[in-house]
Design a protein around this motif. Structure first.
Motif, mmCIF file in Angstrom:
data_model
loop_
_atom_site.group_PDB
_atom_site.id
_atom_site.type_symbol
_atom_site.label_atom_id
_atom_site.label_comp_id
_atom_site.label_asym_id
_atom_site.label_seq_id
_atom_site.Cartn_x
_atom_site.Cartn_y
_atom_site.Cartn_z
ATOM 1 N N LEU A 30 13.272 21.978 17.145
ATOM 2 C CA LEU A 30 12.432 21.332 18.148
ATOM 3 C C LEU A 30 11.075 22.009 18.274
ATOM 4 O O LEU A 30 10.045 21.338 18.434
ATOM 5 C CB LEU A 30 13.139 21.344 19.508
ATOM 6 C CG LEU A 30 12.384 20.714 20.678
ATOM 7 C CD1 LEU A 30 12.174 19.215 20.458
ATOM 8 C CD2 LEU A 30 13.136 20.949 21.985
ATOM 9 N N LEU A 31 11.053 23.334 18.184
ATOM 10 C CA LEU A 31 9.836 24.090 18.475
ATOM 11 C C LEU A 31 9.092 24.571 17.235
ATOM 12 O O LEU A 31 8.000 25.132 17.365
ATOM 13 C CB LEU A 31 10.184 25.315 19.342
ATOM 14 C CG LEU A 31 10.903 25.034 20.660
ATOM 15 C CD1 LEU A 31 11.183 26.342 21.390
ATOM 16 C CD2 LEU A 31 10.092 24.095 21.541
ATOM 17 N N GLY A 32 9.660 24.376 16.056
ATOM 18 C CA GLY A 32 9.049 24.949 14.857
ATOM 19 C C GLY A 32 9.179 26.462 14.866
ATOM 20 O O GLY A 32 8.255 27.187 14.490
ATOM 21 N N ALA A 33 10.332 26.942 15.294
ATOM 22 C CA ALA A 33 10.570 28.368 15.487
ATOM 23 C C ALA A 33 11.579 28.893 14.471
ATOM 24 O O ALA A 33 12.177 28.137 13.703
ATOM 25 C CB ALA A 33 11.082 28.622 16.903
ATOM 26 N N ASP A 34 11.792 30.200 14.505
ATOM 27 C CA ASP A 34 12.820 30.861 13.711
ATOM 28 C C ASP A 34 14.078 30.935 14.573
ATOM 29 O O ASP A 34 14.032 31.479 15.681
ATOM 30 C CB ASP A 34 12.354 32.267 13.329
ATOM 31 C CG ASP A 34 13.316 32.996 12.405
ATOM 32 O OD1 ASP A 34 14.540 32.800 12.523
ATOM 33 O OD2 ASP A 34 12.838 33.783 11.563
ATOM 34 N N PRO A 35 15.216 30.394 14.118
ATOM 35 C CA PRO A 35 16.424 30.434 14.959
ATOM 36 C C PRO A 35 16.840 31.848 15.321
ATOM 37 O O PRO A 35 17.464 32.064 16.366
ATOM 38 C CB PRO A 35 17.484 29.738 14.100
ATOM 39 C CG PRO A 35 16.949 29.761 12.701
ATOM 40 C CD PRO A 35 15.467 29.724 12.826
ATOM 41 N N GLY A 36 16.474 32.822 14.495
ATOM 42 C CA GLY A 36 16.803 34.211 14.801
ATOM 43 C C GLY A 36 16.000 34.791 15.944
ATOM 44 O O GLY A 36 16.277 35.903 16.389
ATOM 45 N N GLY A 37 15.007 34.035 16.435
ATOM 46 C CA GLY A 37 14.199 34.485 17.561
ATOM 47 C C GLY A 37 14.367 33.630 18.785
ATOM 48 O O GLY A 37 13.555 33.698 19.717
ATOM 49 N N VAL A 38 15.425 32.808 18.829
ATOM 50 C CA VAL A 38 15.675 31.929 19.973
ATOM 51 C C VAL A 38 16.618 32.637 20.947
ATOM 52 O O VAL A 38 17.752 32.974 20.596
ATOM 53 C CB VAL A 38 16.278 30.581 19.525
ATOM 54 C CG1 VAL A 38 16.718 29.756 20.726
ATOM 55 C CG2 VAL A 38 15.255 29.809 18.684
ATOM 56 N N VAL A 39 16.131 32.832 22.166
ATOM 57 C CA VAL A 39 16.882 33.526 23.212
ATOM 58 C C VAL A 39 17.242 32.530 24.308
ATOM 59 O O VAL A 39 16.389 31.768 24.760
ATOM 60 C CB VAL A 39 16.041 34.670 23.825
ATOM 61 C CG1 VAL A 39 16.827 35.379 24.924
ATOM 62 C CG2 VAL A 39 15.589 35.642 22.749
ATOM 63 N N PHE A 40 18.493 32.550 24.750
ATOM 64 C CA PHE A 40 18.926 31.692 25.848
ATOM 65 C C PHE A 40 19.081 32.510 27.129
ATOM 66 O O PHE A 40 19.492 33.677 27.088
ATOM 67 C CB PHE A 40 20.253 31.011 25.515
ATOM 68 C CG PHE A 40 20.131 29.954 24.458
ATOM 69 C CD1 PHE A 40 19.644 28.686 24.775
ATOM 70 C CD2 PHE A 40 20.471 30.223 23.140
ATOM 71 C CE1 PHE A 40 19.513 27.711 23.799
ATOM 72 C CE2 PHE A 40 20.348 29.256 22.156
ATOM 73 C CZ PHE A 40 19.863 27.993 22.488
ATOM 74 N N GLY A 41 18.766 31.881 28.252
ATOM 75 C CA GLY A 41 18.901 32.542 29.544
ATOM 76 C C GLY A 41 19.177 31.533 30.638
ATOM 77 O O GLY A 41 19.287 30.333 30.384
ATOM 78 N N ARG A 42 19.260 32.031 31.861
ATOM 79 C CA ARG A 42 19.568 31.154 32.985
ATOM 80 C C ARG A 42 18.456 30.159 33.246
ATOM 81 O O ARG A 42 18.695 29.011 33.606
ATOM 82 C CB ARG A 42 19.811 31.986 34.247
ATOM 83 C CG ARG A 42 20.252 31.166 35.444
ATOM 84 C CD ARG A 42 20.549 32.038 36.652
ATOM 85 N NE ARG A 42 19.357 32.706 37.152
ATOM 86 C CZ ARG A 42 18.469 32.120 37.963
ATOM 87 N NH1 ARG A 42 18.640 30.863 38.331
ATOM 88 N NH2 ARG A 42 17.424 32.786 38.392
ATOM 89 N N SER A 43 17.205 30.590 33.063
ATOM 90 C CA SER A 43 16.060 29.730 33.309
ATOM 91 C C SER A 43 14.843 30.312 32.622
ATOM 92 O O SER A 43 14.840 31.480 32.204
ATOM 93 C CB SER A 43 15.777 29.616 34.820
ATOM 94 O OG SER A 43 15.398 30.881 35.343
ATOM 95 N N MET A 44 13.788 29.513 32.515
ATOM 96 C CA MET A 44 12.528 30.031 31.986
ATOM 97 C C MET A 44 12.007 31.150 32.884
ATOM 98 O O MET A 44 11.473 32.154 32.404
ATOM 99 C CB MET A 44 11.512 28.889 31.880
ATOM 100 C CG MET A 44 10.135 29.321 31.392
ATOM 101 S SD MET A 44 9.076 29.820 32.768
ATOM 102 C CE MET A 44 7.570 30.202 31.900
ATOM 103 N N THR A 45 12.161 30.989 34.189
ATOM 104 C CA THR A 45 11.694 32.002 35.126
ATOM 105 C C THR A 45 12.384 33.334 34.875
ATOM 106 O O THR A 45 11.738 34.388 34.807
ATOM 107 C CB THR A 45 11.938 31.543 36.576
ATOM 108 O OG1 THR A 45 11.269 30.301 36.805
ATOM 109 C CG2 THR A 45 11.437 32.581 37.571
ATOM 110 N N GLN A 46 13.696 33.289 34.732
ATOM 111 C CA GLN A 46 14.451 34.531 34.506
ATOM 112 C C GLN A 46 14.044 35.190 33.196
ATOM 113 O O GLN A 46 13.827 36.410 33.133
ATOM 114 C CB GLN A 46 15.949 34.225 34.492
ATOM 115 C CG GLN A 46 16.830 35.408 34.090
ATOM 116 C CD GLN A 46 17.458 35.226 32.717
ATOM 117 O OE1 GLN A 46 18.072 34.201 32.460
ATOM 118 N NE2 GLN A 46 17.299 36.194 31.836
ATOM 119 N N LEU A 47 13.896 34.401 32.138
ATOM 120 C CA LEU A 47 13.512 34.950 30.844
ATOM 121 C C LEU A 47 12.118 35.566 30.894
ATOM 122 O O LEU A 47 11.865 36.620 30.296
ATOM 123 C CB LEU A 47 13.567 33.857 29.777
ATOM 124 C CG LEU A 47 14.972 33.413 29.361
ATOM 125 C CD1 LEU A 47 14.905 32.112 28.570
ATOM 126 C CD2 LEU A 47 15.660 34.499 28.534
#
Length: 396
Positions: free
Chosen positions: A74-91
């Motif tokens: 979706l973002l044109g990113a590297d999957p090895g750099g995708v971080v999940f969290g509770r929210s954008m604010t928290q991250l």
């Protein structure tokens, strides 16, 4: 290029059967059936902590791997750099605190008056704690275009935080030009893509960090941060001793919500299926989002034209490039009263500053803000008609 079939899209959103015209998508979109099914399927499947030994472990691991790849597509990113969290604010808070460990007096951080506070306050507070200086990039209240960042940049700039699109006004800054200016320094660029990601193709190559929220693009409530794995390797967050030190896992605290990640993948597959064509998911996503952009912009232009024709209405966003988001005031009516009147006629268009508190104040709207109408893939001509008619009924 195929047509965008809004009727077919609407049939995939069970919530629309309640009959409301939804212009509340900037605060969180409605959810397609496929996403709800993916979440439910995961919740009732055998699942465990991640591993490769048992079927339950493999299922959890596969869900995480698939979600990282989906977000990367979706973002044109590297999957090895995708971080999940509770929210954008928290991250954003987590990253700001980790980065600020290397800041000190004399260092500078740039934030904007166009941003949601989630991309302002974490940086302001982190800079203050480190003794660094905060510099503010303003925007022109008349045009709602972001000012030139060049005069604020220096060899002391450590980070620039900017929105890809204002959640209050829809303004889309020229990020290519801004990123080029930032690249002439050693500063990092942190982009809030929460509002943009649901409405336009994204290629995060211009940013060091790109943060977004799947629940704004038809997925579950969680947050995503994307960066290059190499950059993440240079950042040391506070974490539990036995937790993984690998990237990106070292930025994910506690067990991931597998059901939400499964829903995120389903949401991205849903977007890819909005009429897009291509040999892989990334190509289908870009194609679908181009179709979506045309659909939403066409309706936004009509809605804007018709609202502007009502004498009592003042439209606040005038940027050249915008998301399908309109902010408006109605003379003689408080913003909350406008939303209440619209809600009484089955039109969901809330009012406020929507956490873009600096933006609302800079516009002279104060903390009460104005009424926001955000379009989505499921918005159709009837929705636009209903909103305009409800405003006309209020003022007549």
């Amino acid at each position: 290029m195929p047509d965008f079939d809004v009727d077919a899209v609407r049939k995939q959103f069970p919530a629309l059967s309640e009959g409301a015209a939804h212009f509340d998508g900037p605060g969180g979109s409605q959810t397609p059936q496929a996403v709800a099914d993916a979440v439910a399927r995961t919740m009732v499947s055998a699942i465990s902590n991640r591993g490769r030994l048992t079927p339950a472990e493999r299922r959890a691991d596969d869900i995480v791997i698939e979600a990282r790849q989906a977000m990367a597509d979706l973002l044109g990113a590297d999957p090895g750099g995708v971080v999940f969290g509770r929210s954008m604010t928290q991250l954003t808070y987590d990253i700001s605190r980790a980065l600020a460990k290397t800041w000190g007096p004399g260092d500078e951080v740039i934030v904007t008056k166009l941003d949601h506070d989630a991309n302002v306050r974490p940086w302001v507070q982190a800079a203050e704690a480190a003794g660094a200086t905060v510099r503010w990039l303003a925007f022109d209240p008349a045009t709602t275009e972001l000012d030139d960042i060049t005069p604020l940049l220096s060899d002391r700039t450590k980070l620039v935080a900017v929105t890809a699109a204002s959640n209050l006004l829809g303004t889309r800054p020229d990020l290519d030009a801004l990123a080029a200016a930032v690249r002439r320094t050693d500063a990092l660029l942190y982009v809030d893509g929460v509002h943009l990601t649901a409405h336009a193709p994204v290629d995060m190559a211009f940013a060091d960090f790109y943060a977004c929220s799947p629940y704004k693009f038809f997925g579950p409530h969680c947050g995503v941060l994307a960066a290059s794995p190499a950059l993440l390797e240079t950042i040391t967050p506070d974490k539990l001793l036995p937790s993984s030190n690998a990237v990106p896992e070292r930025f994910e605290f506690g067990t991931l919500p597998y059901e939400l990640l499964a829903g995120t993948t389903a949401a991205i597959d849903f977007i890819a299926g909005l009429g897009g064509v291509g040999e892989n998911r990334r190509e289908r996503l870009l194609s679908s989002l181009m179709l979506l952009e045309i659909h939403e912009d066409t309706l936004r232009a009509e809605l804007e034209f018709r609202l502007a024709a009502i004498d009592a209405v003042t439209l606040h966003g005038k940027a050249v490039r915008r998301t399908p988001t309109l902010l408006f005031s109605v003379a003689g009516h408080e913003p909350a009263a406008v939303s209440a009147a619209l809600a009484a006629r089955g039109v969901n268009a809330p009012s406020g500053s929507f956490y873009a508190i600096e933006t609302a104040r800079h516009l002279g709207l104060g903390d009460t803000g104005a009424t926001r109408a955000g379009l989505a893939p499921y918005t159709n001509q009837s929705d636009v008609d209903r909103l305009v008619e409800a405003v006309e009924h209020l003022v007549n």
